[in-house]
Motif scaffolding. Structure first.
Motif, PDB file in Angstrom:
ATOM      1  N   LEU A  53       8.302   3.882 -13.859  1.00 37.51           N
ATOM      2  CA  LEU A  53       8.218   5.120 -13.558  1.00 37.51           C
ATOM      3  C   LEU A  53       7.208   5.226 -12.301  1.00 37.51           C
ATOM      4  N   THR A  54       7.368   6.003 -11.282  1.00 35.18           N
ATOM      5  CA  THR A  54       6.320   6.226 -10.120  1.00 35.18           C
ATOM      6  C   THR A  54       4.955   6.311 -10.815  1.00 35.18           C
ATOM      7  N   LEU A  55       3.619   6.762  -9.319  1.00 32.82           N
ATOM      8  CA  LEU A  55       2.880   7.644 -10.323  1.00 32.82           C
ATOM      9  C   LEU A  55       2.569   8.030 -10.498  1.00 32.82           C
ATOM     10  N   ALA A  56       3.025   9.282  -9.699  1.00 34.68           N
ATOM     11  CA  ALA A  56       3.537  10.713  -9.532  1.00 34.68           C
ATOM     12  C   ALA A  56       4.144  10.948 -11.097  1.00 34.68           C
ATOM     13  N   ALA A  57       5.429  10.520 -10.837  1.00 34.68           N
ATOM     14  CA  ALA A  57       5.973  10.601 -12.644  1.00 34.68           C
ATOM     15  C   ALA A  57       4.979  10.330 -14.130  1.00 34.68           C
ATOM     16  N   LEU A  58       4.306   8.905 -13.860  1.00 40.83           N
ATOM     17  CA  LEU A  58       3.278   8.881 -15.149  1.00 40.83           C
ATOM     18  C   LEU A  58       2.274   9.877 -14.781  1.00 40.83           C
ATOM     19  N   GLY A  59       1.755  10.314 -13.723  1.00 41.47           N
ATOM     20  CA  GLY A  59       0.931  11.800 -13.435  1.00 41.47           C
ATOM     21  C   GLY A  59       1.295  12.582 -14.191  1.00 41.47           C
ATOM     22  N   ALA A  60       2.708  13.170 -13.888  1.00 45.99           N
ATOM     23  CA  ALA A  60       2.902  14.583 -15.266  1.00 45.99           C
ATOM     24  C   ALA A  60       3.056  13.999 -15.983  1.00 45.99           C
ATOM     25  N   LEU A  61       3.432  13.140 -16.756  1.00 44.85           N
ATOM     26  CA  LEU A  61       3.635  12.599 -18.158  1.00 44.85           C
ATOM     27  C   LEU A  61       1.874  13.518 -18.548  1.00 44.85           C
ATOM     28  N   VAL A  62       0.982  12.008 -18.078  1.00 47.72           N
ATOM     29  CA  VAL A  62       0.102  12.395 -18.954  1.00 47.72           C
ATOM     30  C   VAL A  62      -1.071  13.860 -18.080  1.00 47.72           C
ATOM     31  N   GLY A  63      -0.419  14.358 -17.537  1.00 47.56           N
ATOM     32  CA  GLY A  63      -0.924  16.181 -17.238  1.00 47.56           C
ATOM     33  C   GLY A  63      -2.192  16.078 -15.993  1.00 47.56           C
ATOM     34  N   VAL A  64      -1.661  14.320 -15.072  1.00 47.33           N
ATOM     35  CA  VAL A  64      -3.146  14.325 -14.488  1.00 47.33           C
ATOM     36  C   VAL A  64      -2.143  14.617 -12.639  1.00 47.33           C
ATOM     37  N   HIS A  65      -3.161  14.304 -11.773  1.00 45.71           N
ATOM     38  CA  HIS A  65      -3.224  13.887 -10.491  1.00 45.71           C
ATOM     39  C   HIS A  65      -2.172  12.493 -10.183  1.00 45.71           C
ATOM     40  N   MET A  66      -0.976  12.340  -9.080  1.00 50.39           N
ATOM     41  CA  MET A  66      -1.058  10.854  -9.888  1.00 50.39           C
ATOM     42  C   MET A  66      -2.746  10.597  -8.631  1.00 50.39           C
ATOM     43  N   GLN A  67      -3.459  10.612  -8.310  1.00 49.38           N
ATOM     44  CA  GLN A  67      -4.943   9.697  -7.573  1.00 49.38           C
ATOM     45  C   GLN A  67      -5.982   9.598  -8.754  1.00 49.38           C
ATOM     46  N   SER A  68      -5.324  10.367  -9.368  1.00 46.26           N
ATOM     47  CA  SER A  68      -5.889   9.737 -11.221  1.00 46.26           C
ATOM     48  C   SER A  68      -5.566   8.455 -11.565  1.00 46.26           C
ATOM     49  N   VAL A  69      -4.093   8.570 -11.520  1.00 40.20           N
ATOM     50  CA  VAL A  69      -3.664   7.345 -11.834  1.00 40.20           C
ATOM     51  C   VAL A  69      -3.760   5.908 -11.423  1.00 40.20           C
ATOM     52  N   TRP A  70      -3.731   6.289  -9.837  1.00 39.33           N
ATOM     53  CA  TRP A  70      -4.038   5.661  -8.597  1.00 39.33           C
ATOM     54  C   TRP A  70      -5.204   4.545  -8.958  1.00 39.33           C
ATOM     55  N   ARG A  71      -6.035   5.325  -8.640  1.00 36.37           N
ATOM     56  CA  ARG A  71      -7.821   4.884  -9.211  1.00 36.37           C
ATOM     57  C   ARG A  71      -8.081   4.605 -10.957  1.00 36.37           C
ATOM     58  N   TRP A  72      -7.035   4.567 -11.824  1.00 34.16           N
ATOM     59  CA  TRP A  72      -7.370   3.454 -13.245  1.00 34.16           C
ATOM     60  C   TRP A  72      -6.182   2.320 -12.198  1.00 34.16           C
TER      61      TRP A  72
END
Length: 85
Positions: free
Chosen positions: A26-45
Motif C-alpha cells: 500500500l502507498t501512504l495515500a492508499a493507506l490514508g484513504a482506507l483509514v480516512g486520514v491524509h497521507m501526511q498523517s500516515v507519514w507522521r505515524w
C-alpha cells in the motif's frame, strides 16, 4: 546516553506500521484513504512524529489486516542496574 539511542514508543509503532504497509503493498495515500486520514498523517505515524488517536488506530489495524495489539510495541521492563553501563 544509551537511553536516547533507544527508539521511542512512537518510533517503534511507526516501524511496525511501515513494515505492515509495505507487506500489503500500500502507498501512504492508499493507506490514508482506507483509514480516512491524509497521507501526511500516515507519514507522521510511520516516522514516530505522531501517534493516531484510538479511532484511527482501530481503522489502521483493520486496513492493515491485523489486531491493534500487533501494532503496539511491547513495553520493555526497565533494565536492571547490573545491565546498565
Amino acid at each position: 546516553s544509551p537511553m536516547t539511542d533507544r527508539p521511542t514508543f512512537a518510533q517503534q509503532f511507526g516501524s511496525l506500521v511501515h513494515a505492515r504497509r509495505k507487506k500489503r503493498q500500500l502507498t501512504l495515500a492508499a493507506l490514508g484513504a482506507l483509514v480516512g486520514v491524509h497521507m501526511q498523517s500516515v507519514w507522521r505515524w510511520e516516522h514516530g512524529e505522531q501517534l493516531p488517536d484510538a479511532f484511527d488506530l482501530a481503522r489502521l489495524a483493520d486496513a492493515l489486516g491485523c489486531a491493534v495489539r500487533t501494532l503496539l510495541p511491547r513495553k520493555e521492563a526497565p533494565p536492571s542496574p547490573a545491565t546498565q553501563v
